[in-house]
Each structure stands twice: as C-alpha cells, then as structure tokens.
Design a protein around this motif. Structure first.
Motif, PDB file in Angstrom:
ATOM      1  N   LYS A   1      24.316  96.911  87.308  1.00 18.40           N
ATOM      2  CA  LYS A   1      25.733  96.707  87.596  1.00 18.40           C
ATOM      3  C   LYS A   1      26.495  96.158  86.384  1.00 18.40           C
ATOM      4  CE  LYS A   1      26.686  95.079  91.768  1.00 18.40           C
ATOM      5  NZ  LYS A   1      26.615  94.202  92.973  1.00 18.40           N
ATOM      6  N   TYR A   2      26.210  94.930  85.966  1.00 14.97           N
ATOM      7  CA  TYR A   2      27.009  94.350  84.879  1.00 14.97           C
ATOM      8  C   TYR A   2      26.318  93.120  84.294  1.00 14.97           C
ATOM      9  CZ  TYR A   2      28.407  92.025  89.223  1.00 14.97           C
ATOM     10  OH  TYR A   2      28.403  91.426  90.461  1.00 14.97           O
ATOM     11  N   GLY A   3      26.712  92.812  83.059  1.00 14.32           N
ATOM     12  CA  GLY A   3      26.256  91.592  82.419  1.00 14.32           C
ATOM     13  C   GLY A   3      27.156  90.434  82.803  1.00 14.32           C
ATOM     14  N   LYS A   4      26.582  89.246  82.873  1.00 14.31           N
ATOM     15  CA  LYS A   4      27.337  88.075  83.291  1.00 14.31           C
ATOM     16  C   LYS A   4      26.708  86.826  82.686  1.00 14.31           C
ATOM     17  CE  LYS A   4      29.641  86.584  87.544  1.00 14.31           C
ATOM     18  NZ  LYS A   4      29.763  86.899  89.000  1.00 14.31           N
ATOM     19  N   THR A   5      27.537  85.844  82.350  1.00 14.71           N
ATOM     20  CA  THR A   5      26.972  84.622  81.779  1.00 14.71           C
ATOM     21  C   THR A   5      26.875  83.529  82.826  1.00 14.71           C
ATOM     22  OG1 THR A   5      27.019  83.226  79.807  1.00 14.71           O
ATOM     23  CG2 THR A   5      29.089  83.413  81.053  1.00 14.71           C
ATOM     24  N   PHE A   6      26.070  82.543  82.518  1.00 22.92           N
ATOM     25  CA  PHE A   6      25.986  81.318  83.302  1.00 22.92           C
ATOM     26  C   PHE A   6      26.087  80.117  82.366  1.00 22.92           C
ATOM     27  CE2 PHE A   6      23.386  78.085  85.730  1.00 22.92           C
ATOM     28  CZ  PHE A   6      24.312  77.907  86.747  1.00 22.92           C
ATOM     29  N   GLN A   7      25.409  80.199  81.241  1.00 25.92           N
ATOM     30  CA  GLN A   7      25.410  79.097  80.285  1.00 25.92           C
ATOM     31  C   GLN A   7      26.164  79.418  79.000  1.00 25.92           C
ATOM     32  OE1 GLN A   7      20.906  78.312  81.230  1.00 25.92           O
ATOM     33  NE2 GLN A   7      21.628  76.589  80.039  1.00 25.92           N
ATOM     34  N   GLY A   8      26.644  80.660  78.840  1.00 27.29           N
ATOM     35  CA  GLY A   8      27.375  81.026  77.639  1.00 27.29           C
ATOM     36  C   GLY A   8      28.867  80.773  77.762  1.00 27.29           C
ATOM     37  N   TYR A   9      29.584  81.091  76.695  1.00 26.00           N
ATOM     38  CA  TYR A   9      31.030  80.875  76.660  1.00 26.00           C
ATOM     39  C   TYR A   9      31.768  81.841  77.581  1.00 26.00           C
ATOM     40  CZ  TYR A   9      35.811  80.916  74.842  1.00 26.00           C
ATOM     41  OH  TYR A   9      37.178  80.891  74.738  1.00 26.00           O
TER      42      TYR A   9
ATOM     43  N   THR B   1      13.326  97.420  80.957  1.00 31.10           N
ATOM     44  CA  THR B   1      14.600  97.289  81.655  1.00 31.10           C
ATOM     45  C   THR B   1      15.558  96.397  80.873  1.00 31.10           C
ATOM     46  OG1 THR B   1      13.566  97.631  83.813  1.00 31.10           O
ATOM     47  CG2 THR B   1      15.680  96.504  83.798  1.00 31.10           C
ATOM     48  N   CYS B   2      15.046  95.308  80.342  1.00 31.97           N
ATOM     49  CA  CYS B   2      15.890  94.425  79.514  1.00 31.97           C
ATOM     50  C   CYS B   2      16.426  95.160  78.293  1.00 31.97           C
ATOM     51  CB  CYS B   2      15.096  93.199  79.076  1.00 31.97           C
ATOM     52  SG  CYS B   2      14.873  91.952  80.347  1.00 31.97           S
ATOM     53  N   ALA B   3      15.580  95.973  77.686  1.00 33.32           N
ATOM     54  CA  ALA B   3      15.988  96.711  76.488  1.00 33.32           C
ATOM     55  C   ALA B   3      17.167  97.628  76.767  1.00 33.32           C
ATOM     56  CB  ALA B   3      14.812  97.507  75.937  1.00 33.32           C
ATOM     57  N   LYS B   4      17.237  98.136  77.997  1.00 38.53           N
ATOM     58  CA  LYS B   4      18.299  99.084  78.363  1.00 38.53           C
ATOM     59  C   LYS B   4      19.539  98.414  78.933  1.00 38.53           C
ATOM     60  CE  LYS B   4      15.384 101.365  80.945  1.00 38.53           C
ATOM     61  NZ  LYS B   4      14.760 102.364  81.871  1.00 38.53           N
ATOM     62  N   THR B   5      19.457  97.127  79.251  1.00 33.29           N
ATOM     63  CA  THR B   5      20.568  96.487  79.950  1.00 33.29           C
ATOM     64  C   THR B   5      21.030  95.192  79.297  1.00 33.29           C
ATOM     65  OG1 THR B   5      18.966  95.423  81.449  1.00 33.29           O
ATOM     66  CG2 THR B   5      19.980  97.500  82.191  1.00 33.29           C
ATOM     67  N   ILE B   6      20.175  94.190  79.265  1.00 34.45           N
ATOM     68  CA  ILE B   6      20.617  92.873  78.817  1.00 34.45           C
ATOM     69  C   ILE B   6      20.755  92.797  77.297  1.00 34.45           C
ATOM     70  CG2 ILE B   6      18.408  91.670  78.515  1.00 34.45           C
ATOM     71  CD1 ILE B   6      19.628  89.412  80.307  1.00 34.45           C
ATOM     72  N   ILE B   7      20.041  93.660  76.568  1.00 34.91           N
ATOM     73  CA  ILE B   7      20.212  93.760  75.116  1.00 34.91           C
ATOM     74  C   ILE B   7      21.353  94.732  74.846  1.00 34.91           C
ATOM     75  CG2 ILE B   7      19.138  94.392  72.920  1.00 34.91           C
ATOM     76  CD1 ILE B   7      17.886  91.920  74.174  1.00 34.91           C
ATOM     77  N   ARG B   8      22.377  94.263  74.137  1.00 30.84           N
ATOM     78  CA  ARG B   8      23.545  95.091  73.859  1.00 30.84           C
ATOM     79  C   ARG B   8      23.290  96.023  72.673  1.00 30.84           C
ATOM     80  NH1 ARG B   8      26.390  89.698  73.926  1.00 30.84           N
ATOM     81  NH2 ARG B   8      27.242  89.373  76.025  1.00 30.84           N
ATOM     82  N   SER B   9      24.216  96.919  72.456  1.00 28.71           N
ATOM     83  CA  SER B   9      24.070  97.903  71.379  1.00 28.71           C
ATOM     84  C   SER B   9      24.090  97.258  69.995  1.00 28.71           C
ATOM     85  CB  SER B   9      25.160  98.978  71.472  1.00 28.71           C
ATOM     86  OG  SER B   9      26.442  98.386  71.378  1.00 28.71           O
ATOM     87  N   ASP B  10      24.712  96.067  69.864  1.00 29.85           N
ATOM     88  CA  ASP B  10      24.719  95.372  68.571  1.00 29.85           C
ATOM     89  C   ASP B  10      23.576  94.375  68.456  1.00 29.85           C
ATOM     90  OD1 ASP B  10      25.558  93.399  70.301  1.00 29.85           O
ATOM     91  OD2 ASP B  10      27.365  92.857  69.180  1.00 29.85           O
ATOM     92  N   TYR B  11      22.665  94.407  69.412  1.00 25.91           N
ATOM     93  CA  TYR B  11      21.468  93.569  69.458  1.00 25.91           C
ATOM     94  C   TYR B  11      21.774  92.082  69.643  1.00 25.91           C
ATOM     95  CZ  TYR B  11      18.892  97.758  68.683  1.00 25.91           C
ATOM     96  OH  TYR B  11      18.366  99.018  68.834  1.00 25.91           O
ATOM     97  N   THR B  12      22.963  91.779  70.184  1.00 21.91           N
ATOM     98  CA  THR B  12      23.150  90.492  70.832  1.00 21.91           C
ATOM     99  C   THR B  12      22.702  90.678  72.281  1.00 21.91           C
ATOM    100  OG1 THR B  12      25.448  90.964  71.456  1.00 21.91           O
ATOM    101  CG2 THR B  12      25.068  89.893  69.304  1.00 21.91           C
ATOM    102  N   ALA B  13      22.785  89.614  73.062  1.00 21.41           N
ATOM    103  CA  ALA B  13      22.275  89.711  74.432  1.00 21.41           C
ATOM    104  C   ALA B  13      23.241  89.068  75.419  1.00 21.41           C
ATOM    105  CB  ALA B  13      20.917  89.022  74.539  1.00 21.41           C
ATOM    106  N   PHE B  14      23.374  89.702  76.580  1.00 23.16           N
ATOM    107  CA  PHE B  14      23.986  89.020  77.700  1.00 23.16           C
ATOM    108  C   PHE B  14      23.063  87.867  78.102  1.00 23.16           C
ATOM    109  CE2 PHE B  14      25.617  93.412  78.470  1.00 23.16           C
ATOM    110  CZ  PHE B  14      26.986  93.131  78.500  1.00 23.16           C
ATOM    111  N   HIS B  15      23.635  86.840  78.697  1.00 22.54           N
ATOM    112  CA  HIS B  15      22.761  85.803  79.247  1.00 22.54           C
ATOM    113  C   HIS B  15      22.054  86.336  80.489  1.00 22.54           C
ATOM    114  CE1 HIS B  15      22.252  81.702  81.455  1.00 22.54           C
ATOM    115  NE2 HIS B  15      21.129  82.117  80.916  1.00 22.54           N
TER     116      HIS B  15
END
Length: 380
Positions: free
Chosen positions: A212-220, A186-200
């Motif tokens: 639904k969507y990616g969202k940060t808590f501790q990132g910029y 599930t993480c591979a399909k969602t939280i890992i982005r196409s450029d292989y950075t990651a949502f928090h």
C-alpha cells in the motif's frame, strides 16, 4: 589512531564492569540524568545489555563479564515461554546477542535450544500472502495506526533476520531461511526506495498481501530518511548477503551505505533524520553512528577489492574515533552510558539526548570487530 581505539576498548570494559556490579539482573534501556532506566521484560532492547557483556568477555576473556551476561537470562526466558504474545519482529535483537552469543562462545546447549525456540516465534510472524514478517502487534484495537500493524513491516527487521539464517545453519531446516529471504526480497521492492534511502515502515493489506504505502513512526515525515533506519538497512542487507551469497543483497548494502555516507555530517555523526529542515538545530543520533560503524565493518568483509574494504573500514574507524573523543562519557565517571546524544524516538519526545543501550552495544561491537581484525565469533 589504533591507540585511541585501544583506549576506547578499555573505557568500554571499565564502565561496563562498573555497571554490572550495580545493575544485577536488570535490563537497561536508556539513561535519564546519566543513570540507566530498566524494563522488566527488556522491551525491544533487552538483549543488548547481555550482548554488551558478551562482547566485553570476548575482548577481555574475563569471566565476570560472562557471569553478568547471563544474570538476566531468566527474564527473557520467562518472556519467551510465558509471555510470547509480547514478542514481535525484534525477537532477533532479544535472543541473538544473549542466547546465540552464549551458545557460540561456550557451546551451551540450553541456550541453543532457547534461541531456536525464539526463531520459531519469529518465523511464525510471516505473512504468506504478502511475503513479509509482521513487525509490530496491534497495540490498541480500533486505533488506525495500530490496526495497520497487522500488515506493517519496518526497516529494523532486516537486522533481525540473522536469527532465522542461524537457525537454518543449526538445524538444516530451510523453512527459517526461506522466510528470511522472502522478507528481504519484499523489503527490497517496497521499503527500500529507488535512491536507496528507506521508509521507516511500509504497510500492506494483511489479508491480500498487496503493498500500500510507506509511512513513518520515528522519522521526520513519511518521505524523510530516518538515519537509524538507513543504518539498519546497511547491516541487514550485508548479513543477508553473508548468509545467502545473493549479490542482489550485497548491491543493496553497498548502495544504502553510499546513501548514508553521502548524507552524514562532517564529523561522521548523523542528524536523527537526514530530511529535517533546521539542520543546525537538529539533534544528532550517536546510536545510528554506532550501528553504521558495525554495519560498515561487516560490509567491508564482503568487499570486492582492498580499496573498497579500506574505504568502508576507514569510514567506520573515523566514526568510532569521533564517537569516543567527542560524544562518549569518558570524562563523566558517574554517567552510566557509553555514548551521549542518542536519539530514541524524536516525534514522541522520548529518550532524547541520552545514552541508549543499543547505541552502547554497537559502539562496543565495532570496537571488538576492529580488535579482532574482523574475526570475532560474532552473534549474527
């Protein structure tokens, strides 16, 4: 170079032994003015102090480190059995470097059972509709972000999955492994982005399981690349490959490693977030650097060629050398931390420019790995 790493090892051993004499059974979290603060139940980082002592025991074979490693076990045992509602997806961080380590290093059967019971609590967080492990609990009922926690994953959880993989190895019960694999997929399909950075974090509908969507808590920002999160991805997927042999996970580990190595600063110590606009003024995060070194050394163990292995290993070594020579407290005998310039929670202004117990732990883990040429007993 190896001589400098040997010096780093003795620096870790000396300072940890000194700290153990004053910390007693308390669980350190982060420093303020060079002195560690403590959390009664360990917060999410309570396993790393014990883990640091187990690493020192493994590097030195000195019994005093084993004693120090077990001094606070009662706190985590009490939390597991009397306050399980305080646990979340970071259960792996709490019970792998403590009870799994104790079991692997000494064969202690009671620690094995405690760790298996902790794995049960982690497994219970699985959302079958969305095929993910719920990261956090609802902190404040009715508050929007907290309510999203019912359907939230965060990238850090990839590094907690080894508790589940280990539990399957110990019991032959595939239920633990199945949850870990489903979450990694599930993480591979969602939280890992196409450029292989990651949502928090990534949010799902907790009832239907729909992403639904990616969202940060501790990132910029929601779309930024929080550096520590990317290092959790590298190691998390390297371990997922180690335990499953699924080459998809190895490919993600490699590509997230490339994403990290191409963005890190020239001295191998990353900014706290790779997307911050004022890079010259941005804080570094030595904890992310330490996690990257440990993760790259794990990834190196699964390389297809000697050149690939050396590339990851050399990058990790250079990171560790710069951490020790430039960012450590080796010339600050009264500073209880090992590494300066950790960045805990930048948006909240919490734990900035300090030592972080998990940064200290992964710094020591990477040094221990190199000393043992990759053949540490390991806690993951």
């Amino acid at each position: 170079m190896r001589q400098h790493l040997e010096h780093a090892k003795f620096f870790i051993l000396e300072k940890t032994k000194k700290n153990a004499s004053s910390f007693g059974d308390r669980l350190p979290t982060s420093t303020e003015g060079g002195k560690y603060k403590f959390a009664d139940d360990g917060f999410w980082v309570g396993g790393f102090w014990s883990g640091l002592n187990w690493l020192c025991y493994e590097m030195s074979e000195e019994e005093s480190f084993a004693v120090a490693a077990q001094a606070s076990n009662w706190r985590l045992t009490k939390r597991l059995y009397e306050k399980p509602d305080t646990l979340d997806h970071d259960t792996g961080f709490l019970y792998l470097p403590t009870f799994v380590a104790h079991y692997k290093l000494t064969g202690d059967s009671s620690s094995r059972q405690i760790a298996l019971d902790a794995a049960d609590r982690l497994k219970e967080r699985f959302n079958d509709k969305g095929k993910f492990i719920q990261a956090w609990n609802v902190w404040v009922k009715g508050e929007a972000f907290s309510e999203e926690n019912r359907g939230r994953i965060i990238i850090d959880c990839m590094y907690n999955l080894p508790l589940l993989f280990w539990a399957t190895e110990e019991t032959n019960d595939e239920a633990y492994r199945n949850v870990a694999v489903a979450h990694a997929d599930t993480c591979a399909k969602t939280i890992i982005r196409s450029d292989y950075t990651a949502f928090h974090t990534y949010v799902f509908d907790p009832d239907s399981g729909e992403p639904k969507y990616g969202k940060t808590f501790q990132g910029y920002s929601d779309d930024s690349c929080w550096s520590r999160g990317l290092t959790w991805a590298i190691g998390g997927y390297a371990y997922a490959y180690k335990y499953t042999g699924n080459t998809k996970y190895l490919e993600i580990a490699r590509k997230t490693a490339e994403a990290y190595m191409s963005r890190v600063e020239q001295d191998f110590i990353p900014l706290w977030d790779f997307s911050v606009p004022n890079r010259s003024e941005a804080l570094r995060d030595t904890s992310a650097a330490a996690i990257s070194a440990a993760s790259l050394l794990e990834l190196a163990e699964h390389a297809d060629s000697e050149d690939e292995k050396q590339r990851y290993t050399n990058f990790a070594i250079q990171t560790l050398l710069n951490l020790y020579e430039t960012y450590s407290t080796r010339f600050e005998p009264e500073n209880e931390g090992l590494l300066n310039e950790g960045c805990g929670h930048h948006p909240a202004g919490v734990d900035l420019n300090c030592s972080l117990i998990y940064g200290d732990y992964y710094f020591a883990e990477a040094i221990a790995r190199l000393q043992a040429n990759g053949n540490t007993k390991g806690y993951w």
